[in-house]
Enzyme design. Structure first.
Site, PDB file in Angstrom:
ATOM      1  N   SER A 195       0.810  -1.223   0.000  1.00 29.61           N
ATOM      2  CA  SER A 195       0.000   0.000   0.000  1.00 29.61           C
ATOM      3  C   SER A 195       0.841   1.270   0.000  1.00 29.61           C
ATOM      4  O   SER A 195       0.336   2.334  -0.376  1.00 29.61           O
ATOM      5  CB  SER A 195      -0.937   0.010   1.212  1.00 29.61           C
ATOM      6  OG  SER A 195      -0.194   0.120   2.413  1.00 29.61           O
ATOM      7  N   LYS A 252       0.407   4.810   6.709  1.00 28.78           N
ATOM      8  CA  LYS A 252      -0.154   5.571   5.592  1.00 28.78           C
ATOM      9  C   LYS A 252       0.389   6.997   5.636  1.00 28.78           C
ATOM     10  O   LYS A 252       1.095   7.387   6.561  1.00 28.78           O
ATOM     11  CB  LYS A 252      -1.684   5.614   5.667  1.00 28.78           C
ATOM     12  CG  LYS A 252      -2.384   4.273   5.769  1.00 28.78           C
ATOM     13  CD  LYS A 252      -2.340   3.487   4.482  1.00 28.78           C
ATOM     14  CE  LYS A 252      -3.111   2.177   4.625  1.00 28.78           C
ATOM     15  NZ  LYS A 252      -3.002   1.325   3.409  1.00 28.78           N
TER      16      LYS A 252
END
Length: 276
Positions: free
Chosen positions: A122, A182
């Site tokens: 990711s 993230k």
């Protein structure tokens, strides 16, 4: 007391092998009532005149070596273990040392710095995961360090790569819990738009296109266009691999209280060591 000095030979040790050698004569001081120094009867030591003060304790005397003061305790632990056998005291000392070292490490991980491994793609290509996982570019997963106390002194900024506890909704949408890594895209109060332009998604913040040099064109999402308003106290999170990231677009906003810390270093593998 004699009125004049007289010539005498210097006193020497009677057992000295050089005692038969001639020595130069010297003038003896006028006679006085002070006792003279002499050699001991066995000739091994020089005895000061009677009545002189004893030498300082730091100088060895005929009574034997100096007796240094003995300290009963070296450190506080000795007071606890003073009644134990020597082997038991050593064992207790090692146990306390090891427990103390473990406590320090745990305290550092809990409040200062903690390591994390990148398990998925990711955040590619910024942070690598290991093949053969889908979308991973490297042989080994990156391992990073997160600063756990920096946000006690400053607020999270747009563009920061952070580690956070996964919100309940994210566990449902992404099928994974624990911690995520993230990038912060939207700050409290921001209007975030994922706008599709020529078949690729671009982020606009309050109407302005966000410059994102860390995104590869092939890893952009393909829409549809969506808009979000970030509530006060929350953040909008996205992965750098937009096409394969389960982030705020799926599970909503991240509360400030779920942020663990800011990623500031990649420490493994060696060829990936870097600061950010």
């Amino acid at each position: 007391m004699a009125a004049r000095a007289r010539k005498v030979r210097a006193v020497s040790n009677p057992n000295d092998p050089l005692r038969r050698l001639d020595v130069p004569e010297r003038e003896e001081a006028p006679d006085s009532d002070e006792p003279e120094a002499r050699w001991s009867t066995d000739g091994d030591r020089y005895e000061p005149p009677a009545g002189w003060a004893a030498p300082p304790r730091s100088v060895p005397t005929s009574e034997g070596p100096e007796q240094l003061p003995v300290h009963e305790f070296h450190h506080p632990l000795d007071r606890v273990t003073k009644g134990l056998p020597r082997r038991a005291r050593i064992a207790v000392d090692w146990i306390v040392t090891i427990v103390g070292a473990i406590a320090i490490v745990l305290a550092i991980k809990a409040w200062v710095v903690n390591p994390y491994r990148i398990p998925s793609s990711s955040m590619e290509p910024t942070l690598h995961c290991a093949r053969p996982e889908s979308g991973c570019e490297a042989r080994f997963s990156d391992r990073v360090l997160a600063n756990r106390f920096i946000y006690r002194f400053e607020s999270p900024k747009r563009g920061d790569v952070i580690v956070f506890n996964v919100p309940p909704e994210a566990k449902v949408k992404c099928g994974a819990g624990g911690t995520f890594v993230k990038r912060i895209i939207g700050l409290p109060g921001d209007r975030v738009q994922d706008r599709v332009i020529h078949g690729a998604g671009y982020i606009f913040i309050n109407g302005q296109k966000l410059d994102e040099p860390y995104i590869q064109q092939s890893r952009r999402d393909v829409g549809p266009t969506k808009t979000w308003r970030v509530p006060q106290g929350d953040y909008f999170m996205m992965g750098d691999n937009r096409a394969s990231s389960c982030d705020s677009r799926s599970w909503g906003f991240l509360p400030r209280s779920d942020i663990i810390g800011k990623v500031f270093m990649t420490y493994w593998p060696p060829n990936r060591i870097s600061f950010r």
